[in-house]
Design a protein around this motif. Structure first.
Motif, short mmCIF file in Angstrom:
data_model
loop_
_atom_site.label_atom_id
_atom_site.label_comp_id
_atom_site.label_asym_id
_atom_site.label_seq_id
_atom_site.Cartn_x
_atom_site.Cartn_y
_atom_site.Cartn_z
N MET A 107 -22.98 -6.25 -30.32
CA MET A 107 -23.44 -5.05 -30.20
C MET A 107 -24.88 -5.01 -30.42
O MET A 107 -25.75 -5.81 -30.96
N GLN B 93 -28.73 -2.86 -28.86
CA GLN B 93 -29.12 -1.46 -28.67
C GLN B 93 -29.70 -1.57 -26.99
O GLN B 93 -30.29 -2.61 -26.69
N ALA B 94 -29.52 -0.46 -26.51
CA ALA B 94 -30.51 -0.35 -25.21
C ALA B 94 -31.88 -0.74 -25.30
O ALA B 94 -32.58 -0.41 -26.07
N LYS C 48 -29.12 -2.12 -20.36
CA LYS C 48 -28.65 -0.92 -20.26
C LYS C 48 -27.12 -0.47 -20.90
O LYS C 48 -26.38 -1.43 -20.91
N LEU C 49 -27.01 0.84 -20.87
CA LEU C 49 -25.55 1.15 -21.37
C LEU C 49 -24.42 0.54 -20.39
O LEU C 49 -23.35 0.21 -20.73
N THR D 36 -22.49 -2.78 -20.68
CA THR D 36 -21.31 -3.01 -21.53
C THR D 36 -20.09 -3.69 -20.75
O THR D 36 -19.80 -3.26 -19.75
N GLN E 285 -17.58 -10.23 -26.06
CA GLN E 285 -17.97 -8.74 -25.72
C GLN E 285 -19.63 -8.52 -25.96
O GLN E 285 -20.09 -9.00 -26.82
N THR F 16 -21.61 -5.19 -25.95
CA THR F 16 -21.66 -3.43 -26.07
C THR F 16 -23.11 -2.82 -26.40
O THR F 16 -23.61 -3.37 -27.38
N VAL F 17 -23.43 -2.57 -25.39
CA VAL F 17 -24.69 -1.85 -25.53
C VAL F 17 -24.90 -0.39 -26.09
O VAL F 17 -24.11 0.63 -25.29
N SER F 18 -25.42 0.09 -27.12
CA SER F 18 -25.41 1.48 -27.59
C SER F 18 -26.87 1.90 -27.37
O SER F 18 -28.02 1.49 -27.36
N SER F 19 -26.83 3.32 -27.62
CA SER F 19 -28.10 4.13 -27.21
C SER F 19 -28.56 4.41 -28.57
O SER F 19 -28.20 4.05 -29.59
#
Length: 115
Positions: free
Chosen positions: A11, A13-14, A85-86, A89, A110, A112-115
């Motif tokens: 995971m 962050q953007a 960027k989101l 993901t 995996q 996963t990009v979170s805002s």
């Protein structure tokens, strides 16, 4: 045969800058290129970036300028991802080309990009 195993991801962050790595084993002398593909939920697998033994690179337009593929040694390939960027993901797959196509695939990692 060639086997490839990915590492990295998780995971992020953007705007973050994670790095993916991949190590190939087996008949590595047959490898002519290595690369990264990705598959987002509900979408088909798509090319991210590839790099031949001779250093020729190919990037998807969506990642060009943000991602960098590198191969310090023949049986490894890294993907430096910047300014995530989101829409980045996805499950990222490492692949090796031992002939005319990428036929050796990893299990994926995996991102996963979170805002």
């Amino acid at each position: 045969q060639v086997q490839v195993v990915e590492s990295g991801g998780g995971m992020v962050q953007a705007g973050g800058s994670p790095r993916l790595s991949c190590l190939a084993s087996g008949n590595i002398f047959a490898i002519s290129a290595m690369g990264w593909y990705r598959q987002a939920p509900g979408k088909q697998r798509e090319l991210v970036a590839t790099r031949t033994n001779g250093g020729i690179t190919n990037y998807a337009s969506s990642v060009e300028g943000r991602f960098t593929i590198s191969r310090d040694v023949k049986n490894t390939v890294d993907l430096q991802m910047n300014n995530l960027k989101l829409e980045d993901t996805a499950v990222y797959y490492c692949a090796a080309n031992t002939g005319t196509a990428f036929t050796s695939w990893g299990r994926g990692t995996q991102v996963t990009v979170s805002s």
